[in-house]
Design a protein around this motif. Structure first.
Motif, PDB file in Angstrom:
ATOM      1  N   HIS A  89       0.814  -1.226   0.000  1.00  0.00           N
ATOM      2  CA  HIS A  89       0.000   0.000   0.000  1.00  0.00           C
ATOM      3  C   HIS A  89       0.846   1.275   0.000  1.00  0.00           C
ATOM      4  N   THR A  90       2.132   1.156  -0.256  1.00  0.00           N
ATOM      5  CA  THR A  90       3.063   2.270  -0.108  1.00  0.00           C
ATOM      6  C   THR A  90       3.722   2.636  -1.433  1.00  0.00           C
ATOM      7  N   VAL A  91       3.839   3.951  -1.672  1.00  0.00           N
ATOM      8  CA  VAL A  91       4.675   4.472  -2.751  1.00  0.00           C
ATOM      9  C   VAL A  91       5.972   4.965  -2.118  1.00  0.00           C
ATOM     10  N   GLN A  92       7.056   4.280  -2.413  1.00  0.00           N
ATOM     11  CA  GLN A  92       8.370   4.697  -1.910  1.00  0.00           C
ATOM     12  C   GLN A  92       8.975   5.694  -2.885  1.00  0.00           C
ATOM     13  N   VAL A  93       9.365   6.867  -2.374  1.00  0.00           N
ATOM     14  CA  VAL A  93       9.885   7.950  -3.210  1.00  0.00           C
ATOM     15  C   VAL A  93      11.337   8.212  -2.850  1.00  0.00           C
ATOM     16  N   GLN A  94      12.169   8.331  -3.855  1.00  0.00           N
ATOM     17  CA  GLN A  94      13.588   8.641  -3.644  1.00  0.00           C
ATOM     18  C   GLN A  94      14.009   9.744  -4.596  1.00  0.00           C
ATOM     19  N   ILE A  95      14.685  10.753  -4.058  1.00  0.00           N
ATOM     20  CA  ILE A  95      15.260  11.845  -4.850  1.00  0.00           C
ATOM     21  C   ILE A  95      16.769  11.780  -4.661  1.00  0.00           C
ATOM     22  N   LYS A  96      17.490  11.592  -5.762  1.00  0.00           N
ATOM     23  CA  LYS A  96      18.946  11.457  -5.679  1.00  0.00           C
ATOM     24  C   LYS A  96      19.602  12.570  -6.482  1.00  0.00           C
ATOM     25  N   VAL A  97      20.472  13.324  -5.823  1.00  0.00           N
ATOM     26  CA  VAL A  97      21.217  14.410  -6.452  1.00  0.00           C
ATOM     27  C   VAL A  97      22.677  13.986  -6.553  1.00  0.00           C
TER      28      VAL A  97
END
Length: 292
Positions: free
Chosen positions: A119-127
């Motif tokens: 039930h989860t949307v895992q979000v990752q932002i990588k710079v």
């Protein structure tokens, strides 16, 4: 271009424009994500980069040069490419270019990933700093959630915000959308906070988290549906709904950075909560959106 993800529990739509979430539908086709009605706010869940919030006079200085940039930066209006995709996961990529250098004089590789797990949307932002020079930036996200989630008689003000761990947090006050981090007040989050539109009469309700894992949940006693955002190693989170409009949504915004300080004089490297990457180093921001 839209990219659709799905698993047993979720149907999610992402967009190459801004690498933005456009839809999160759970069981019974309940739409959790705000649908960008421009009468209130014409976004769904923009990615914030390379700044969070406003700059004083919409400009900053770096190494003697002055640059113009509007609120939350340019990533949300940029066209990303799809780096990889499957039924349950997608990664979008934006690289520095001649266009971005006019606004932001750094070389970077920005990747935004969404992964469905139950039930989860895992979000990752990588710079990633792809240059031999240091890179300065802020990042974050701005997802909005429909309130009410279902059309069964509940209203915006039937919802409440629950924060875990339950404790008293420093609250950062905003003045004209600029932070006054020098004068925090206390926000007692040991009990749920009832939502009202007036709560946002001075912009976002901002908590200082000191990088501790924290979960913020929007729910109501009138039904069993809600949404929770869990942040990891995140210094600040903002909760926002436009005021004085009585908008039927609220945002939970993980921030690795802040708007300019009320007393700031424009030097980018002195910006409140700015992040620095050394040559060829990278930085990862992560949070989860769980719906029920």
């Amino acid at each position: 271009m839209r990219v659709t993800l799905h698993n047993r529990y979720l149907n999610v739509v992402d967009n190459t424009k801004g690498a933005e979430l456009n839809s999160i539908k759970g069981p019974n086709q309940t739409e959790y994500l705000w649908q960008a009605d421009s009468d209130y706010w014409g976004w769904h869940a923009p990615i914030l980069f390379p700044i969070v919030g406003r700059l004083v006079n919409n400009q900053y200085r770096y190494q003697g040069h002055t640059y113009q940039m509007h609120q939350h930066g340019f990533a949300r209006q940029s066209q990303f490419k799809v780096d990889s995709a499957s039924d349950t996961q997608v990664t979008f990529e934006l690289k520095s270019s001649t266009r971005t250098h006019k606004l932001y004089p750094f070389d970077f590789d920005l990747k935004v990933s969404y992964k469905l797990v139950a039930h989860t949307v895992q979000v990752q932002i990588k710079v990633n700093n792809v240059s031999d020079k240091e890179l300065w930036f802020s990042t974050g996200s701005h997802p909005g959630f429909n309130l009410p989630l279902r059309h069964d008689g509940a209203t915006f003000e039937d919802y409440h915000l629950t924060v875990a761990p339950k404790k008293v947090y420093p609250r950062i006050i905003l003045k004209n959308s600029l932070n006054d981090v020098q004068h925090p007040i206390k926000a007692d989050m040991r009990t749920p906070l009832n939502l009202t539109h007036k709560l946002f009469n001075n912009d976002a309700f901002v908590l200082s988290l000191h990088g501790h894992q924290t979960t913020l949940m929007l729910s109501t006693f009138k039904d069993n549906n809600g949404v929770a955002v869990t942040v990891y190693n995140c210094p600040y989170v903002g909760v926002w709904s436009p005021y004085p409009k009585r908008a039927p949504f609220a945002c939970i915004e993980p921030w690795w950075g802040l708007a300019d300080n009320y007393y700031h004089h424009g030097e980018f490297t002195k910006k409140t909560a700015i992040n620095k990457l050394s040559s060829h180093q990278d930085f990862t921001a992560r949070f989860d959106i769980t719906v029920f």
